[in-house]
Design an enzyme around this catalytic site. Structure first.
Site, PDB file in Angstrom:
ATOM      1  CE  LYS A   1      -0.098   0.337   4.793  1.00  0.00           C
ATOM      2  NZ  LYS A   1      -0.586   0.785   6.027  1.00  0.00           N
ATOM      3  CB  THR A   2       4.089   2.223   1.531  1.00  0.00           C
ATOM      4  OG1 THR A   2       3.632   1.741   2.787  1.00  0.00           O
ATOM      5  CG2 THR A   2       4.810   3.537   1.754  1.00  0.00           C
TER       6      THR A   2
ATOM      7  CG  ASP B   1      -0.972   4.598   5.451  1.00  0.00           C
ATOM      8  OD1 ASP B   1      -1.737   3.630   5.228  1.00  0.00           O
ATOM      9  OD2 ASP B   1       0.253   4.471   5.544  1.00  0.00           O
ATOM     10  CD  GLU B   2      -1.315   1.824   9.197  1.00  0.00           C
ATOM     11  OE1 GLU B   2      -2.273   1.044   9.400  1.00  0.00           O
ATOM     12  OE2 GLU B   2      -0.151   1.436   8.974  1.00  0.00           O
TER      13      GLU B   2
ATOM     14  CD  GLN C   1      -2.368  -4.798   8.952  1.00  0.00           C
ATOM     15  OE1 GLN C   1      -1.346  -4.398   9.474  1.00  0.00           O
ATOM     16  NE2 GLN C   1      -2.510  -4.882   7.644  1.00  0.00           N
TER      17      GLN C   1
ATOM     18  NE  ARG D   1       3.138  -6.303  10.861  1.00  0.00           N
ATOM     19  CZ  ARG D   1       2.631  -5.659   9.824  1.00  0.00           C
ATOM     20  NH1 ARG D   1       3.295  -4.688   9.257  1.00  0.00           N
ATOM     21  NH2 ARG D   1       1.453  -6.005   9.329  1.00  0.00           N
TER      22      ARG D   1
END
Length: 744
Positions: free
Chosen positions: A33-34, A219-220, A250, A603
């Site tokens: 996504k980044t 974002d997030e 998340q 992660r």
DNA sequence: ACGACTGTCTCAAGA
DNA sequence: AGACAGTCGT
């Protein structure tokens, strides 16, 4: 179109090209996504000729903001400095510094961190004669914070207060807000609240920012709370070019007001929103991803989404249950040493994740013992250290003496013989004359009840006033040196000579370097500017993945990061999921823990170790916790059990035997918490077979929610899932074993 | 009478 | 590690 966009997959490309109107990108863990966000910004500037200053990108940390800017720079090579890339809080500060005077505040406000906030709330409670044993300050702070999140002013909160506790909170909230204003300070929540207030009260200000930010990205998004949602919603309401990126799986900040509905209802809130799902994971092996999927699928109410990857199957997940936390740490340390020495891995490829910061202690001790370089992120961060906060309080006092909390922090540090009694009297005087605490210091000779202390107080006030004049001709570093030397702060630490004192001196040295760095880099370095920069730094912002050290942090802090080799420590019921989430009996609390577990697992790129301990010392008490339910949710075939360990059932057997042994030694005592065991008095966790003394239609009582009616009882494993309708709290699904419902 | 010093209790996650 | 209560020392 430039060929750099060809490296994206179809879905990613679609998300980059869809620039007009509301867009929700559901981005699974590790789905790039980044990359999408940075390419999208590049595309807007390069191909759509959007001026960079028309773009606002909100990230979760300053570190993420910095990285995003760099990556945009790499893509297009210009213009990135004009994009607003920042966190919610930094954006708000930037806006408030320009306009907050329009809603009756001073533009040179200071920002209170959690520590300052706690002190001020405590003072307010004292002034109102509220018993801190009856009302815990942390819970009052929580209530105030959530009131602010709902944009309830003290007045509105008071009106809707429906029980005694809320009336108490209302009183504290009101006074707290008054005191903040007097101190010319805003807390973290206020940064958002005041900005939204500003937008609502000054339509022209809002309009100017709506014009400025024609394209907004967040974002997030799954971790935004209501007031953040309002902030974005107001800004985007004109052009509606709002792109939010998030993953409902998340969402891990519900405890501080993050509202998962913000993501689940996005399509409803912004009509005709386009939804794009990124489901291909580029980060992890098939096994790791499969384990993550097996855990998270136990949650209800998710957006349907199935992650897949073309990566290799990889090694199996390694689950290890060690006898205690020390051997857990030793196992991890040895694995890392083997990896580095025998396989040529780097320390920085390893991360250790845990549920609570307290777990880092044992790991740290072991790593020091074995000479493994490491860095702990979070916990007490640099800017929260006592010595650093002391220096900052001196600088704050010199800069803006209306901040009572800062002045009180240092008035007797180092010791000047100004004690609690004198301080109380000055406080009373200041309160009665409606002046700031510092102002009262200058008038100390007028306070009749202070005789002996007056000289000392005057000395302190003159010292600060003197520095305020001297600073005109000094650099910040010189000013700080002056403070540290003339107060004797350094001398005192040097005289102490303990390891702790040495450590503090080192930190002070680091602080001086940061000041130097600031003075060298800032265009126009000012004391005020420095204090502002420092106020919003999170510990994770200082984490640098290029330093070759093992990194340890909570799973919360690890969000957005990735590592080749990951250890998750403390996979035990009662620790993770936490005791609090289990004992509330609320399905949603466990689900949040499960999402956190999902974040932890995802992660890892190459290899994941899940670690547990049969016995673990927590807060001076040894706990015997069962294997985390999250480990059990992963299929045995995925866990490399048979190679190293007995089957899962045998582990449970061994565990039961250990408990049996423990129980024999135990005195039958009443305990307040299951799992928590006092000193050497060991007890069993609650037995798994239970029968309920209530049925559907019965009225029951719950500790937190009060009286409610049982709507349904369904078997769920060894337990029952009981659905109860509470008039005060609504319909809740509770696990019978833990909810401890009593027939009423 | 005031301030310094010592021992005891608590502690989820973070911008 | 920090906050508070109780005791010691000036």
């Amino acid at each position: 179109m430039d060929k750099k966009y060809d490296s994206l997959n179809d879905k990613q490309k679609e998300a980059v090209l869809y620039t007009e109107g509301p867009l929700l990108i559901l981005a699974g863990a590790g789905s790039g996504k980044t990359r999408v966000l940075t390419h999208r910004i590049a595309y807007l500037i390069e191909e759509k000729n959007v001026p960079p200053f028309n773009i606002l990108a909100i990230t979760f940390t300053n570190k993420a903001a910095k990285e995003m800017r760099e990556r945009v720079d790499n893509l297009i090579g210009y213009g990135s400095q004009d994009i607003w890339v920042s966190t919610f809080h930094s954006s708000c500060v930037r806006i408030l510094r320009r306009h907050i005077d329009k809603i009756g505040y001073d533009r040179y406000f200071t920002i209170y961190d959690a520590d300052d906030q706690k002190k001020l709330v405590r003072e307010c409670m004292k002034q109102l004669n509220i018993d801190p044993k009856q009302f815990k300050e942390s819970s009052i702070i929580g209530s105030i914070s959530s009131a602010k999140d709902k944009l309830l002013t003290p007045k509105k909160y008071e009106k809707q207060a429906s029980d005694y506790r809320e009336e108490v909170v209302a009183k504290v909230y009101k006074l707290y807000q008054e005191r903040l204003k007097k101190n010319n300070a805003l807390d973290f929540d206020d940064l958002l609240v005041k900005t939204v207030e500003l937008f609502k009260l000054c339509p022209d200000v809002l309009a100017s920012y709506q014009e400025k930010f024609k394209y907004i990205m967040v974002d997030e998004y799954q971790d935004t709370n209501h007031v953040q949602y309002m902030f974005v919603g107001l800004l985007a309401s004109k052009y509606r070019n709002l792109c939010v990126v998030g993953d409902d799986d998340q969402s891990i900040y519900r405890f501080r007001g993050a509202d998962i509905r913000n993501i689940l209802d996005f399509e409803k809130d912004f009509g005709h929103a386009k939804v794009i799902k990124l489901e291909q994971n580029y980060r992890s092996t098939k096994n790791i991803l499969e384990a993550a999927n097996q855990v998270i699928r136990n949650n209800m109410g998710r957006k349907s989404k199935t992650l897949f990857t073309d990566n290799d199957e990889g090694e199996r997940i390694d689950y290890r249950c060690m006898p205690d936390e020390k051997s857990e740490a030793a196992f991890i340390a040895n694995k890392i040493i083997t990896g580095v020495e025998d396989h040529g891995y780097n320390y920085r490829q390893y991360a250790i994740l845990y549920r609570t910061n307290a777990q880092s202690r044992v790991l740290e001790e072991r790593f020091i013992m074995q000479n493994i370089p490491y860095k702990i992120v979070g916990g007490i961060s640099f800017y929260q250290r006592k010595e650093i906060k002391d220096i900052l309080a001196y600088l704050k006092t010199i800069n803006n003496s209306t901040d009572d909390i800062a002045v009180k922090r240092i008035i007797n540090v180092p010791r000047r013989g100004i004690g609690a009694t004198t301080i109380n009297r000055i406080e009373d005087y200041a309160y009665n004359n409606d002046i700031s605490f510092f102002q009262a210091l200058s008038e100390v000779s007028q306070i009749p009840s202070i005789s002996r202390g007056a000289k000392k107080v005057e000395g302190f006030a003159n010292f600060i006033l003197g520095l305020r004049i001297e600073m005109q001709t000094m650099s910040l570093v010189e000013l700080t040196d002056e403070v540290l030397n003339r107060t004797g702060y350094i001398k005192e630490l040097e005289a102490e000579g303990t390891d702790e004192a040495k450590n503090r001196l080192e930190n002070i040295g680091e602080m001086i370097s940061k000041l130097t760095e600031y003075e060298n880099n800032a265009e126009e370095p000012t004391l005020n500017g420095f204090l502002e920069e420092v106020a919003l730094v999170a510990d994770i912002d200082n984490y640098n993945e290029d330093t070759n050290v093992v990194v340890m942090m909570t799973m919360h802090s690890a969000k957005g990061l990735e590592f080749p080799y990951v250890f998750i420590s403390g996979m035990e019921d009662g620790l993770f999921p936490s005791y609090m989430s289990i004992s509330s009996g609320l399905q949603e609390d466990i689900e949040e823990e499960r999402r956190l577990c999902y974040v932890g697992i995802t992660r890892a790129k190459e290899k994941l170790y899940l670690m547990g301990a049969s016995a673990r010392m927590i807060r001076g008490m040894t706990q015997y916790n069962p294997i985390s339910r999250f480990v059990r949710e992963i299929n045995d075939e995925l866990l490399g059990l048979e190679e190293y360990m007995p089957k899962m059932s045998e582990i449970n057997d061994a565990h039961a035997k250990a408990l049996e042994q423990v129980r024999k030694r135990a005195r039958p005592t009443l305990r307040e918490k299951p799992y928590a065991v006092k000193k050497n008095v060991h007890t069993m966790p609650t037995p798994t077979h239970l029968k309920l003394d209530y049925g559907v239609g019965d009225i029951v009582k719950h500790m937190k929610f009060g009286i409610g009616e049982v709507m349904n009882i369904a078997p769920g494993g060894a337990d029952f899932e009981v659905t109860v309708n509470f008039p005060s709290a609504g319909i809740k699904k509770l696990m019978a074993r833990l909810a401890n419902l009593k027939k009423a």
